[in-house]
Design a protein around this motif. Structure first.
Motif, mmCIF file in Angstrom:
data_model
loop_
_atom_site.group_PDB
_atom_site.id
_atom_site.type_symbol
_atom_site.label_atom_id
_atom_site.label_comp_id
_atom_site.label_asym_id
_atom_site.label_seq_id
_atom_site.Cartn_x
_atom_site.Cartn_y
_atom_site.Cartn_z
ATOM 1 N N LYS A 1 -1.964 -1.020 -3.774
ATOM 2 C CA LYS A 1 -3.143 -0.201 -3.521
ATOM 3 C C LYS A 1 -2.734 1.248 -3.296
ATOM 4 C CE LYS A 1 -6.567 0.724 -0.081
ATOM 5 N NZ LYS A 1 -7.107 0.554 1.236
ATOM 6 N N GLU B 1 -17.457 2.052 -3.213
ATOM 7 C CA GLU B 1 -16.065 2.402 -2.943
ATOM 8 C C GLU B 1 -15.242 1.105 -2.922
ATOM 9 O OE1 GLU B 1 -14.034 5.957 -0.857
ATOM 10 O OE2 GLU B 1 -15.776 5.752 -2.122
ATOM 11 N N SER B 2 -14.090 1.104 -3.603
ATOM 12 C CA SER B 2 -13.252 -0.091 -3.506
ATOM 13 C C SER B 2 -11.783 0.322 -3.553
ATOM 14 C CB SER B 2 -13.562 -1.047 -4.654
ATOM 15 O OG SER B 2 -13.288 -0.408 -5.872
ATOM 16 N N ASP B 3 -10.903 -0.629 -3.229
ATOM 17 C CA ASP B 3 -9.470 -0.337 -3.261
ATOM 18 C C ASP B 3 -9.060 0.087 -4.664
ATOM 19 O OD1 ASP B 3 -9.372 -1.051 -0.668
ATOM 20 O OD2 ASP B 3 -8.289 -2.953 -0.969
ATOM 21 N N ASN B 4 -8.211 1.083 -4.747
ATOM 22 C CA ASN B 4 -7.684 1.486 -6.047
ATOM 23 C C ASN B 4 -6.377 0.716 -6.285
ATOM 24 O OD1 ASN B 4 -7.023 2.902 -8.393
ATOM 25 N ND2 ASN B 4 -6.010 4.548 -7.242
ATOM 26 N N SER C 1 0.425 5.338 0.529
ATOM 27 C CA SER C 1 -0.523 6.354 0.973
ATOM 28 C C SER C 1 0.231 7.645 1.292
ATOM 29 C CB SER C 1 -1.276 5.867 2.209
ATOM 30 O OG SER C 1 -0.352 5.575 3.229
ATOM 31 N N GLU D 1 0.810 -1.211 0.000
ATOM 32 C CA GLU D 1 0.000 0.000 0.000
ATOM 33 C C GLU D 1 0.850 1.270 0.000
ATOM 34 O OE1 GLU D 1 -3.131 0.119 2.906
ATOM 35 O OE2 GLU D 1 -3.755 2.132 2.268
ATOM 36 N N THR E 1 -8.588 4.753 -2.588
ATOM 37 C CA THR E 1 -9.777 4.014 -3.017
ATOM 38 C C THR E 1 -10.323 4.649 -4.275
ATOM 39 O OG1 THR E 1 -11.101 5.423 -1.619
ATOM 40 C CG2 THR E 1 -10.473 3.290 -0.703
ATOM 41 N N LYS E 2 -11.222 3.923 -4.921
ATOM 42 C CA LYS E 2 -11.881 4.514 -6.090
ATOM 43 C C LYS E 2 -13.377 4.267 -5.981
ATOM 44 C CE LYS E 2 -11.103 0.707 -9.363
ATOM 45 N NZ LYS E 2 -11.253 -0.474 -8.923
ATOM 46 N N THR E 3 -14.146 5.098 -6.646
ATOM 47 C CA THR E 3 -15.592 4.962 -6.601
ATOM 48 C C THR E 3 -16.082 4.523 -7.962
ATOM 49 O OG1 THR E 3 -15.405 6.934 -5.247
ATOM 50 C CG2 THR E 3 -17.622 6.183 -5.747
#
Ligand SMILES: Nc1ncnc2c1ncn2[C@@H]1O[C@H](COP(=O)(O)OP(=O)(O)OP(=O)(O)O)[C@@H](O)[C@H]1O
Length: 627
Positions: free
Chosen positions: A204, A228-231, A65, A63, A207-209
């Protein structure tokens, strides 16, 4: 546990040097740190497969971030983690020794650019954008304690007990003031797309919509809802890592679109796959080339174990194949050495030869399997093939079997086939077979017609590369030479000693020559009176083959500068056997003679697109007067 120490490198001033010179490429820090995480994750998975780890692997997504407020970027993984001892060994010693080596090499380098960007600085590159770097890690080993390392960009570090409870490593970059641009979603997304798009472990980033169907409303219309899910930014198994027999044409085409979204479909592709004596996979596409601009835009991308490295593949791919698109992935290409070393590297040479051979084999196969389809594609692939045959002898040897030439009737032949075809009619008294060609079928139409009348065939050689290709063919083919169809009058293009007798007496010939010289009044034209076929035109203007070629080459920058300086020189062949010449001789006065001669010359010029401006206006006026 708390310990302070000094990183064991000799050069105290590494940081400023590297920061300064790597600045333009500082975005690679993310590539380096994410690939370290991916490596650690893959090692972990391998340990599990080998049975050396029997616990739960959990979600192994890496991940990335960022926190704009705290000014941090974090890269975390569930790889094998590091103990405090390992951090000291791998980060303090190994990672930093890479940096020390960089500075060492940098000191001796003649050209700093040779090194910068080619040097894998690994973990160290974090300091290009961060003033402080923190590592929190928990090793997979049983009973391991978590460890925390912190370093503020000097050679001092601090290591203490960490707080991490989950196996794996988290690297936190405290972004420095000059690098705050990286604390941006789109900036980071862009860098991840560029370098990490095909890494083998899911990565990751936020997130993406997505909008998904959600049943029907009262009126029966489809409802949508946002989910909404992990991008996940990467494709973990890009097609070049798969076996060709698992893949369909659609797979190849959609991958091409993924790489070059704005491009037309490619013509065909080659799947590369070797593991001995070097390791290389990839897919190379033959693009439909529309213009030069596109050629430069879409380049071959070079990967090393699915990490994007560069799209400057100059030394790895033979120059003539730089027109191709696609990807090459090889862990055997040395990336952390200077360019001159790269050229001398034997793996690079072998890779070069391998790619050349693969491309030649593919073309040969296409030609054999579907000649008609191949001919249809020739306009697009001819350029590659010709360029390859000119620039690499090895490719010439293969290419001669599938390189095509096209005649003015639109028929295609291999070089061998063509030689067989024209040999009976186009061989001169010295046993040389002459291939005739036109570079502009419109402009040279009258010459093509005259040649055809004599049963000669004419090739079309109208691309910029053809002048070089012609030279190459002449060098390679035995007893063959090429002549542009307007290099001489049709009767003399191929010297067979079967010329027509000139009906004029010597005195008459001299007179005709005088009349035309006067009418032309131009030193660039030399007049010759010849006995030609009475059906041929009365006047033909030609430029001798050698001279014209040298001038052409000077123009396209072929190093024939001297010839480019010379004024154009044409031969004006007067057909002594033509009715018009008889008419000129019989004309009542000198003025009429000149007028007729001028008209005949202008007609010849007109048919060759040489009559322009004032001369053209004058010609039209004279013609009107005559009717
Ligand atoms: N996220 C991580 N998890 C576990 N070990 C790590 C991690 N990041 C770095 N390491 C260890 O630190 C070492 C040094 O990393 P560094 O990136 O400087 O060099 P490298 O990965 O060996 O080579 P390269 O210069 O090609 O990146 C690695 O070899 C690895 O053992």
């Amino acid at each position: 546990m708390q310990e302070k120490g000094t990183i064991s490198i000799h050069t105290e001033n590494i940081f400023p040097i590297i920061k300064k010179f790597l600045y333009s490429d500082n975005e690679i820090f993310l590539r380096e740190l994410v690939s370290n995480s991916v490596d650690a994750t893959q090692k972990m998975k391998r340990l599990a497969t080998l049975g050396q780890y029997t616990g739960d692997l959990g979600d192994t997504t890496v991940e990335v971030s960022f926190d704009k407020e705290k000014k941090t970027i974090t890269i975390s993984d569930r790889g094998l983690g590091m103990t405090a001892e390992e951090i000291k060994k791998y980060i303090n010693q190994i990672a930093f020794s890479g940096a020390a080596e960089f500075v060492e090499k940098f000191k001796d380098a003649k050209d700093a650019n040779e090194i910068i960007g080619k040097f894998g600085l690994g973990f160290y590159s974090a300091f290009m954008v961060a003033h402080t770097v923190e590592i929190n890690s928990l090793s997979y080993q049983e009973g391991a304690e978590s460890a925390k390392w912190i370093c503020d960009g000097s050679t001092q570090f601090e290591i203490s007990e960490g707080t991490r409870t989950e196996r794996g490593t988290e690297v936190i970059l405290h972004i420095n003031e000059e690098s705050e641009e990286f604390l941006d979603k789109w900036k980071l997304q862009g860098i991840l797309d560029k370098y990490c798009k095909f890494l083998p472990v899911p990565i990751k980033f936020g997130t993406k919509t997505d909008s998904v169907e959600d049943g029907k409303d009262e009126e029966g219309k489809t409802k949508y809802k946002s989910v909404e899910s992990d991008n996940i930014i990467n494709t973990t198994s890009p097609i070049w890592t798969k076996s060709p027999n698992e893949l369909t044409d659609e797979d190849y085409l959609s991958f091409y679109k993924e790489l070059y979204p704005m491009s037309e479909d490619p013509l065909f592709w080659i799947h590369l796959n070797v593991d001995y004596p070097f390791n290389l996979t990839g897919v190379l596409y033959f693009p439909k080339v529309k213009n030069e601009f596109e050629l430069q835009k879409n380049k071959i991308k070079l990967f090393s174990r699915q990490v994007f490295i560069t799209d400057e593949v100059k030394d790895i791919v033979p120059e003539f194949l730089m027109l191709l698109h696609g990807v090459i992935d090889s862990p055997d290409i040395p990336l952390n050495v200077s360019r001159s070393f790269l050229q001398a590297d034997s793996n690079v040479k072998k890779i070069n030869n391998y790619i050349t051979k693969k491309v030649a084999d593919k073309l040969g196969e296409l030609y054999k399997k579907d000649r008609k389809g191949y001919e249809e594609k020739w306009n697009d692939i001819g350029l590659f093939v010709k360029y390859g045959m000119i620039s690499e002898d090895k490719f010439y040897e293969k290419g001669k079997d599938f390189a095509l030439v096209k005649n003015t009737r639109g028929e295609f032949f291999t070089i061998e086939e063509y030689k067989e075809k024209v040999k009976p009619t186009q061989t001169d008294k010295d046993e040389q077979t002459i291939f005739l060609y036109a570079t502009d079928t419109d402009k040279q139409d009258s010459f093509i017609q005259s040649a055809n009348k004599k049963d000669y065939d004419v090739l079309v050689m109208d691309s910029p590369i053809d002048s070089h290709f012609i030279q190459q063919l002449e060098q390679k083919l035995e007893k063959t030479s090429l002549k542009r169809v307007d290099a001489d009058v049709a009767d003399k293009l191929i010297n067979k000693e079967e010329s027509f007798a000139n009906v004029l007496t010597e005195e008459q010939s001299t007179k005709v020559k005088e009349v035309f010289e006067k009418a032309l009044d131009n030193k660039s034209f030399s007049v010759e009176v010849e006995g030609l076929n009475p059906d041929e035109l009365p006047v033909t203007i030609t430029m001798e083959e050698f001279m014209r070629r040298m001038k052409d080459m000077a123009q396209t920058g072929g190093g024939m500068g001297f010839y480019g300086q010379l004024p154009d020189h044409y031969k004006v062949a007067i057909n002594g056997n033509h009715k018009v010449v008889d008419k000129i001789l019989k004309a009542e006065n000198e003025e009429d003679q000149t007028r007729l001669a001028k008209q005949a010359v202008d007609l010849a010029m007109l048919s060759q697109g040489m009559l322009k401006g004032k001369d053209l206006t004058e010609f039209v006026r004279r013609s009107v007067e005559m009717i």
